[in-house]
Design a protein around this motif. Structure first.
Motif, PDB file in Angstrom:
ATOM      1  N   GLU A 429       2.176  -0.158  16.135  1.00 39.81           N
ATOM      2  CA  GLU A 429       1.578   0.775  15.166  1.00 39.81           C
ATOM      3  C   GLU A 429       2.449   0.876  13.903  1.00 39.81           C
ATOM      4  O   GLU A 429       1.956   0.821  12.783  1.00 39.81           O
ATOM      5  CB  GLU A 429       1.426   2.150  15.827  1.00 39.81           C
ATOM      6  N   ALA A 430       3.749   0.987  14.122  1.00 38.95           N
ATOM      7  CA  ALA A 430       4.646   1.186  12.975  1.00 38.95           C
ATOM      8  C   ALA A 430       4.683  -0.026  12.044  1.00 38.95           C
ATOM      9  O   ALA A 430       4.955   0.112  10.852  1.00 38.95           O
ATOM     10  CB  ALA A 430       6.056   1.515  13.471  1.00 38.95           C
ATOM     11  N   ILE A 431       4.416  -1.203  12.588  1.00 34.60           N
ATOM     12  CA  ILE A 431       4.491  -2.402  11.750  1.00 34.60           C
ATOM     13  C   ILE A 431       3.085  -2.805  11.271  1.00 34.60           C
ATOM     14  O   ILE A 431       2.911  -3.831  10.601  1.00 34.60           O
ATOM     15  CB  ILE A 431       5.198  -3.563  12.510  1.00 34.60           C
ATOM     16  N   ASP A 432       2.086  -1.996  11.556  1.00 32.03           N
ATOM     17  CA  ASP A 432       0.687  -2.330  11.222  1.00 32.03           C
ATOM     18  C   ASP A 432       0.284  -3.664  11.828  1.00 32.03           C
ATOM     19  O   ASP A 432      -0.207  -4.571  11.144  1.00 32.03           O
ATOM     20  CB  ASP A 432       0.490  -2.416   9.689  1.00 32.03           C
ATOM     21  N   TRP A 433       0.511  -3.790  13.097  1.00 30.88           N
ATOM     22  CA  TRP A 433       0.223  -5.037  13.792  1.00 30.88           C
ATOM     23  C   TRP A 433      -1.267  -5.376  13.640  1.00 30.88           C
ATOM     24  O   TRP A 433      -2.114  -4.496  13.735  1.00 30.88           O
ATOM     25  CB  TRP A 433       0.583  -4.935  15.280  1.00 30.88           C
ATOM     26  N   GLY A 434      -1.538  -6.624  13.420  1.00 30.28           N
ATOM     27  CA  GLY A 434      -2.931  -7.061  13.317  1.00 30.28           C
ATOM     28  C   GLY A 434      -3.440  -7.048  11.896  1.00 30.28           C
ATOM     29  O   GLY A 434      -4.476  -7.629  11.584  1.00 30.28           O
ATOM     30  N   LYS A 435      -2.705  -6.399  10.997  1.00 33.24           N
ATOM     31  CA  LYS A 435      -3.125  -6.371   9.594  1.00 33.24           C
ATOM     32  C   LYS A 435      -2.369  -7.465   8.848  1.00 33.24           C
ATOM     33  O   LYS A 435      -1.163  -7.385   8.678  1.00 33.24           O
ATOM     34  CB  LYS A 435      -2.810  -4.997   9.000  1.00 33.24           C
ATOM     35  N   LYS A 436      -3.095  -8.482   8.448  1.00 33.60           N
ATOM     36  CA  LYS A 436      -2.451  -9.586   7.735  1.00 33.60           C
ATOM     37  C   LYS A 436      -2.118  -9.119   6.314  1.00 33.60           C
ATOM     38  O   LYS A 436      -2.951  -8.533   5.638  1.00 33.60           O
ATOM     39  CB  LYS A 436      -3.406 -10.795   7.712  1.00 33.60           C
ATOM     40  N   GLU A 437      -0.891  -9.380   5.898  1.00 34.64           N
ATOM     41  CA  GLU A 437      -0.513  -8.932   4.559  1.00 34.64           C
ATOM     42  C   GLU A 437      -0.167 -10.116   3.670  1.00 34.64           C
ATOM     43  O   GLU A 437       0.258 -11.160   4.159  1.00 34.64           O
ATOM     44  CB  GLU A 437       0.686  -7.974   4.664  1.00 34.64           C
ATOM     45  N   TYR A 438      -0.406  -9.939   2.395  1.00 37.99           N
ATOM     46  CA  TYR A 438      -0.163 -11.016   1.438  1.00 37.99           C
ATOM     47  C   TYR A 438       0.775 -10.540   0.342  1.00 37.99           C
ATOM     48  O   TYR A 438       0.686  -9.410  -0.117  1.00 37.99           O
ATOM     49  CB  TYR A 438      -1.497 -11.492   0.836  1.00 37.99           C
ATOM     50  N   SER A 439       1.642 -11.446  -0.084  1.00 36.50           N
ATOM     51  CA  SER A 439       2.599 -11.097  -1.123  1.00 36.50           C
ATOM     52  C   SER A 439       1.936 -11.170  -2.496  1.00 36.50           C
ATOM     53  O   SER A 439       0.991 -11.930  -2.703  1.00 36.50           O
ATOM     54  CB  SER A 439       3.773 -12.074  -1.059  1.00 36.50           C
ATOM     55  N   ASP A 440       2.472 -10.401  -3.427  1.00 32.46           N
ATOM     56  CA  ASP A 440       2.004 -10.491  -4.815  1.00 32.46           C
ATOM     57  C   ASP A 440       2.463 -11.807  -5.434  1.00 32.46           C
ATOM     58  O   ASP A 440       1.889 -12.280  -6.408  1.00 32.46           O
ATOM     59  CB  ASP A 440       2.589  -9.341  -5.655  1.00 32.46           C
ATOM     60  N   ASP A 441       3.521 -12.344  -4.875  1.00 33.84           N
ATOM     61  CA  ASP A 441       4.089 -13.572  -5.405  1.00 33.84           C
ATOM     62  C   ASP A 441       3.471 -14.760  -4.672  1.00 33.84           C
ATOM     63  O   ASP A 441       3.595 -14.874  -3.455  1.00 33.84           O
ATOM     64  CB  ASP A 441       5.616 -13.523  -5.180  1.00 33.84           C
ATOM     65  N   PRO A 442       2.790 -15.648  -5.410  1.00 34.23           N
ATOM     66  CA  PRO A 442       2.102 -16.754  -4.728  1.00 34.23           C
ATOM     67  C   PRO A 442       3.041 -17.691  -3.974  1.00 34.23           C
ATOM     68  O   PRO A 442       2.609 -18.417  -3.072  1.00 34.23           O
ATOM     69  CB  PRO A 442       1.403 -17.506  -5.877  1.00 34.23           C
ATOM     70  N   VAL A 656      11.356  -2.441  12.851  1.00 29.52           N
ATOM     71  CA  VAL A 656      11.094  -1.293  13.720  1.00 29.52           C
ATOM     72  C   VAL A 656      11.699  -1.576  15.086  1.00 29.52           C
ATOM     73  O   VAL A 656      11.582  -2.692  15.589  1.00 29.52           O
ATOM     74  CB  VAL A 656       9.567  -1.106  13.918  1.00 29.52           C
ATOM     75  N   LEU A 657      12.340  -0.594  15.658  1.00 28.87           N
ATOM     76  CA  LEU A 657      12.848  -0.795  17.011  1.00 28.87           C
ATOM     77  C   LEU A 657      12.610   0.466  17.829  1.00 28.87           C
ATOM     78  O   LEU A 657      12.945   1.564  17.403  1.00 28.87           O
ATOM     79  CB  LEU A 657      14.340  -1.155  16.990  1.00 28.87           C
ATOM     80  N   ALA A 658      11.965   0.261  18.976  1.00 33.41           N
ATOM     81  CA  ALA A 658      11.740   1.386  19.893  1.00 33.41           C
ATOM     82  C   ALA A 658      12.503   1.113  21.175  1.00 33.41           C
ATOM     83  O   ALA A 658      12.434   0.013  21.721  1.00 33.41           O
ATOM     84  CB  ALA A 658      10.247   1.526  20.191  1.00 33.41           C
ATOM     85  N   ILE A 659      13.222   2.097  21.629  1.00 32.20           N
ATOM     86  CA  ILE A 659      14.039   1.910  22.834  1.00 32.20           C
ATOM     87  C   ILE A 659      13.943   3.144  23.717  1.00 32.20           C
ATOM     88  O   ILE A 659      13.954   4.270  23.216  1.00 32.20           O
ATOM     89  CB  ILE A 659      15.514   1.591  22.452  1.00 32.20           C
ATOM     90  N   ASP A 660      13.833   2.876  25.004  1.00 32.90           N
ATOM     91  CA  ASP A 660      13.777   3.988  25.955  1.00 32.90           C
ATOM     92  C   ASP A 660      15.182   4.312  26.436  1.00 32.90           C
ATOM     93  O   ASP A 660      15.738   3.624  27.288  1.00 32.90           O
ATOM     94  CB  ASP A 660      12.869   3.632  27.133  1.00 32.90           C
TER      95      ASP A 660
END
Lengths: 787, 293, 151
Positions: A429-442, A656-660
């Motif tokens: 969730e924290a990394i927006d998994w599944g949402k492909k992101e694109y850079s402004d820089d080609p 992001v790091l989650a640890i128990d």
């Protein structure tokens, strides 16, 4: 969970003021007076050679030289888990830089110059510089005496080979399961050696005084283990444990590198040759690289059988460790990693072979992560490849297979309570998994990667901790432990644990670094176990003191014992609301009776802890039986990277790091471990690695060429997620977490690179150069295909 | 304590300094000391005399007169970063200086020390060849000047002669211009260049291009300049320039980078540096100090 | 070949004899007992030996002691004449240091930065402390503490 007052709070470090004011004393800050002597070590020029003779005559004549010492004076083998090394080389050297002799002189300059005059006559032997060569049938044996070496019962050396230990795990029937699996994926991943790079180098000062007691000041994570090894190695001189005292001031970073005994033995041994005068051995930065423990190299061949539904049914993981010239500590890394190399997954059929292989490189040893960083690189890279090939989302694939409480571990035990699924979901969730992101820089591509991790403390089943706790007149406290403050904040957390039991605020508690004459036993500060083990000892010491207080109040004042409790530094009674007796009124000087006599006396608590449920005994062919691991700490980590397709350079917008952690005793300190550990891990994959010449000489023994990150090389954002599924046997439910924060870094970056560019890099490090050159090769391949 | 035995003087005047070095067997000049003191400690050099130039006031100055920028032998990289004259007229010098090591080094290290050490990965070399700078020397026979191009003879070898002191560098102002310094390191923090590059875009449409760290001495890439001078920069032109880069530089493989990566990056750096320099000339482009790679 | 030098150390006049080859870091630590500057690499790479020379941070492992004749040297000990500075307090609050070995150098570098620029951008902070290596913290708690102080 009962409301707590001190535990679980982000108490400011009790050693913070000392550290930011320069008051904290490190090994080099202690003065030893005008008769301090300095030792310079004569080192092997060759990776593998017979020593024919050593001529010390010129060195002995050099002005200022007091003594020249060689291996002849200390012909004893020693070691932590296996006695396979010497204080100084005997007839043979096995790595470049190995200590052959030492010159003791009145100034460092004289020692340095005279050391150059020691002439060593060698006959070179064939170098065995990698695992492949070491395992060849006609290879040269580094340790022909291997069969005679003393070792712990859980090691299985193979005499007449270069295999100093083989850990075999057999769970279920992997062979059969591979045949049944819908798919089988196999690959090989490699990891080079790494250096700890604590900013403080190793140093030690030994003093064998005229009463024949040996005091050794060391920069160390392991004062008691050192005392034990010094006493054991030097016992032919008549020393016993009580004669040996180890004092460890603040340590300028450990990361495993200052665990066990490395160069400190030299200081201890040399001191015995110059009775009455302190002698100092200080490593240079270069020696820090080539003659202390290194993180071992690994080649791992991994095969996984998986069904169409994404369920892993079999794993075969063969790990070949480049363990170096001596494995007295490193073999236990091989052992621990072997037991756990299936990762945090519930896999019914597992075959693991973890080989500890001698090579003519510097000795391997403990390094934050203790083998887990290394195998996780291959394992977690491979998990992504499998998910991709069977068309399941990598996060979903991990969710399907993640280990849960009660699942059967590789050695037959059951998995402890844990929040692994929660960790996976939260990092996704924290990394927006599944949402492909694109850079402004080609020119740039953005990729995301995830990796799971687990790690158990690797320790002998009887590794124990103890604590003394003494009250002062004002009801302030001194706690004496031998757990080591190496930056993690141990002193503060121990104060918090005692504070909680005794109602004395942490700022009124002083916890100091160890002196084995004063502070009670602690095995070592390694394995991310001191919060847990030493914490339990402190908790018990505090309870012991509290019970003494209640006894006294009952005896002196007749209050019903069961009604008593501590609050705000006072003893109170549930039955007598008016009653409130400040601790300071009686804690040292007792309670006066009507007749003027006193009851009580100074309250001193003691506590100890040994994991009595742990056992290292198991079937050597399968590892079934026993309970070698006290618990696993688990978590998940994810990263977003932006890569320049042309240069290969990467930036990290978010990690992001989650640890128990079971229970976060001090959330701020935990966040510190996360930001620090993550960067140390990120550095191993992006920048660092140890490079050797074809003669076994380390080529980058400096910060100029072994690049540890600077403040400009950090993720733009680090999100720390703390999960708390209590560890039933931990102090307030806590479990260890210090090492874990670095171990997922490498595979998650490799996975993010793959996500961004479609390139799978199977050897660490994953540098800009490697990416850029891979891209060029990919483009060439694509051009060929297109034409 | 250090075992090194040498004498130390800190003269106030140049003549005094020249006199001392003429009388010494193996004198070394101390300015920032960031190279020299390390070499002394390592035993790489064994001076009998160390002459500290920091007492000579004139060496501490940056001046810009008659279109000539003069940087004194004692001027540190930190001074170059904050100098207004440099910011206004030669911002690329500040851009470069910001990439040299770290603050604690830049507060002592000098550009002249950098070019006297003359290691192949130095940052100042390509700057000075691009600017066609002159190295000013004082010696027993008086003052002489050596062009940057003739200054660097080999790795760690310069045109300095026995008895001479570098007193400064003069850099002629090439008219209104812009530029770009591009440095390849293994990460963002302090690193020695694996490739570095200075491109100047002059207002007459000409360019100056110099590479560092890809040969024993800085390489002024005149063939590339001839190719692109006065031309509109196009994709084809860049491709042609890439071919020339392959001829002009001879990177090696060492522990820091492979020759393949250096060659590849030299091209990328050239393309991006050129674009940045041109944009900057037109008042756009990335701010000075922002790396284009 | 020893020579007498005079300099101001943390506000006090110091007079001693040194050989020209002696290194400032060693003289401070071993002859003058000033222990906050540490030796981490002895080559100017790590920044633990940072001290201020005439108000500017330098690597004391790369300075000859004789060079500071007639100059002013300030170490961490010298910035605390009236207790911890606000910067140090902020570091304490943010758990900015773990083992603490890099702290003296890091604090001096940050002090120099804030002296030049009381409101630095994050990037400027990173640049200012980039020469001080820290293996424990991942730097962000250090940067956060400086940003917090400037707000």
């Amino acid at each position: 969970m009962e409301e707590s007052k001190y535990v679980g709070k982000s108490t400011v470090r009790i050693d913070g003021k000392a550290k930011i004011s320069g008051a904290a004393k490190f090994i080099e800050d202690i003065d030893f007076g005008a008769d301090l002597l300095y030792a310079e070590v004569v080192e092997s020029k060759f990776a593998h050679a017979i020593i024919n003779s050593i001529d010390t005559s010129e060195a002995e004549k050099f002005p200022g030289v007091v003594k020249v010492v060689t291996g002849k004076e200390f012909p004893y083998r020693f070691g932590l888990y296996m006695h396979d090394r010497y204080i100084f080389a005997q007839d043979r050297v096995r790595f470049v830089g190995e200590q052959i002799a030492a010159v003791i002189a009145r100034t460092p300059a004289a020692a340095r110059k005279a050391a150059k005059l020691v002439k060593v006559d060698y006959t070179e032997l064939p170098n065995v510089l990698n695992v492949e060569d070491a395992l060849k049938k006609d290879t040269f044996l580094l340790h022909p005496e291997l069969g005679n070496y003393q070792h712990v019962p859980w090691f299985f050396p193979k005499p007449d080979t270069n295999i100093s230990h083989l850990r075999k795990v057999r769970k279920g029937d992997a062979e059969k399961a591979f045949k049944e699996a819908d798919f089988v994926f196999e690959d090989t991943y490699t990891v080079p050696r790494y250096a700890h790079c604590a900013i403080e180098v190793h140093g030690t000062i030994g003093l064998f005084d005229n009463s024949e007691r040996l005091t050794v000041w060391t920069a160390s994570q392991s004062p008691y283990t050192q005392r034990h090894l010094f006493a054991e190695a030097l016992s032919p001189l008549g020393l016993t444990h009580k004669d040996v005292r180890v004092i460890t001031p603040f340590v300028g970073g450990g990361f495993g590198g200052k665990a066990g005994v490395s160069m400190e033995i030299i200081g201890a041994a040399l001191a015995t040759t110059v009775k009455g005068r302190p002698v100092k051995v200080l490593w240079s930065r270069a020696q820090e690289f080539y003659n202390t423990y290194q993180r071992q190299g690994l080649t791992c061949r991994i095969k996984v059988g998986v069904n169409k539904d994404g369920k892993i049914i079999a794993m075969d993981n063969t790990l070949y460790w480049d363990a170096g010239a001596y494995v007295e500590y490193g073999a236990n890394v091989v052992n621990a990693a072997g037991l756990s190399a299936s990762g945090p997954y519930n896999i019914p059929n597992v075959k693991i072979d973890s080989y500890c292989v001698y090579t003519n490189l510097p000795p391997g040893g403990p390094y934050r992560g203790f083998g887990y960083s290394e195998f996780l690189f291959g394992l977690e890279s491979h998990m992504n490849e499998i998910a991709k090939n069977i068309n399941i989302d990598p996060v979903q694939f991990r969710r399907i297979n993640a280990i849960r409480e009660g699942d059967i571990l590789n050695y037959g035990g059951k998995m402890n309570p844990n929040g692994l699924i929660e960790a996976i979901d939260k990092v996704a969730e924290a990394i927006d998994w599944g949402k492909k992101e694109y850079s402004d820089d080609p020119n740039k591509a953005i990729g995301k990667g995830i990796a799971l991790f687990w790690k158990a403390p690797a320790m002998p089943p009887n590794a124990s901790s103890s604590a003394f706790l003494k009250f002062n007149e004002d009801a302030s406290l001194n706690i004496m432990i031998s757990g080591m403050e190496i930056g993690q904040g141990l002193l503060t957390v121990m104060a918090q644990i005692a504070a909680e039991v005794l109602s004395v605020p942490p700022e009124k508690i002083r916890v100091e670094t160890p002196d084995t004459d004063r502070n009670p036993y602690e095995w070592q500060t390694v394995a991310s176990h001191v919060t847990w083990g030493c914490g339990r000892a402190v908790e018990r010491a505090a309870i012991d003191a509290r019970e003494q207080i209640f006894d006294l109040i009952e005896r002196a004042l007749g209050k019903e014992r069961s009604s008593l409790y501590l609050q705000d530094e006072c003893v109170k009674s549930k039955k007598d609301i008016e009653f409130s007796l400040p601790l300071k009124d009686f804690i040292i000087n007792g309670i006066m009776k009507e007749d003027g006599t006193y009851r009580g006396g100074p309250i001193i608590g003691r506590g100890m802890f040994m994991p009595e449920f742990s056992s290292a005994l198991s079937d050597p062919e399968t590892s079934q039986g026993g309970k070698p691991n006290v618990h696993y700490t688990v978590g998940a980590s994810a990263i977003k990277i932006e890569i320049d397709r042309q240069t290969g350079k990467m930036t990290i917008p978010k990690a992001v790091l989650a640890i128990d952690v079971g229970r976060a005793l001090n959330p701020n300190l935990i966040k510190g471990q996360i930001t620090g550990g993550l960067l140390q891990g990120i550095a191993t994959v992006l920048y660092e690695d140890m490079r050797y010449s074809d003669k076994g000489k380390l080529l980058n023994a400096s910060f100029s060429d072994y690049k540890i990150p600077t403040a400009m090389d950090i993720p733009a954002e680090v999100v720390s997620i703390i999960i708390e599924t209590p560890q039933p046997d931990g102090p307030s439910g806590a479990r260890g977490m210090g090492e874990h924060t670095m171990i997922p870094a490498a595979p998650m970056i490799a996975n993010a690179v793959e996500d961004a560019l479609g390139i799978r890099i199977k050897s660490m490090p994953v540098t800009a150069e490697k990416i850029a050159l891979s891209m060029i090769n990919e483009n060439i391949k694509a051009d060929i295909i297109n034409s | 304590m250090s075992e090194n035995q040498f004498d130390y003087v800190k003269p106030k005047f140049l003549n005094e300094a020249l006199d001392i070095i003429s009388k010494s067997v193996n004198p070394f000049i101390l300015a920032g000391g960031t190279d020299l003191i390390d070499m002394i400690k390592e035993g790489i050099v064994q001076p009998d005399m160390v002459v500290d130039l920091k007492g000579i006031e004139q060496f501490n100055q940056i001046t810009f007169k008659n279109d000539i920028l003069t940087i004194g032998a004692g001027v540190t990289f930190s001074q170059l970063i904050v100098s207004k004259v440099i910011k206004d007229n030669f911002p690329i010098i500040a851009e470069l200086s910001r990439t040299v090591a770290s603050v604690g080094i830049r507060n002592r290290a000098t550009m002249i020390g950098n070019i006297c050490s003359a290691v192949p990965c130095m940052d100042s070399g390509p700057l000075l060849t691009s600017y066609e700078a002159m190295i000013i020397l004082a010696g027993p026979k008086g003052e002489r000047k050596v062009s940057a191009e003739n200054w660097f003879i080999n790795s760690r070898k310069t045109a300095i002669e026995k008895g001479e002191i570098v007193t400064g560098i003069s850099i002629p102002y090439p008219g209104k211009h812009a530029g770009c310094f591009v440095k390849l390191g293994r990460y963002e923090g302090e690193d020695l260049a694996q490739v570095n590059l200075v491109i100047l875009a002059l207002s007459d449409g000409n360019f100056r291009v110099s590479f560092g760290s890809v040969a024993p001495v800085p390489v002024r890439a005149k063939k590339i300049e001839n190719l692109i001078n006065g031309k509109t920069i196009s994709h084809t032109l860049i491709e042609d320039a890439f071919n020339i880069i392959e001829e002009e530089i001879k990177p090696i493989t060492d522990i820091r980078a492979s020759k393949e990566y250096r060659m590849h990056m030299a091209k990328i750096m050239f393309e991006r540096g050129l674009n940045a320099a041109l944009s900057r000339l037109n008042g756009a482009g990335p701010e000075y100090g922002i790396s284009v790679i | 070949m020893k020579k007498e030098i005079n300099f101001i150390l943390n506000g006090e006049k110091v007079n001693l004899e040194v050989a020209p080859g002696e290194i400032l870091l060693e003289v401070l630590r071993d002859k003058l007992g000033v222990k906050s500057p540490k030796c981490g690499c002895n080559k100017g790479d790590c920044g633990t030996c940072t001290v201020m020379l005439n108000g500017k941070t330098v690597r004391s492992c790369l300075v000859l002691a004789i060079e500071v004749n007639d100059q002013e040297v300030v170490t961490l000990e010298g910035i605390m004449h009236s207790g911890l500075t606000p910067l140090q307090e902020s570091f304490l609050k943010h758990n900015s240091f773990q083992c603490g070995f890099c702290a003296p150098g890091m604090i001096l570098s940050a002090t120099e930065l804030l002296g030049k620029n009381p409101k630095p951008e994050k990037r400027e902070i990173q640049e200012a402390i980039a020469g001080n290596l820290c293996r424990c913290t991942g730097y962000s708690p250090v940067i956060d503490a400086i940003i917090d102080l400037t707000n």
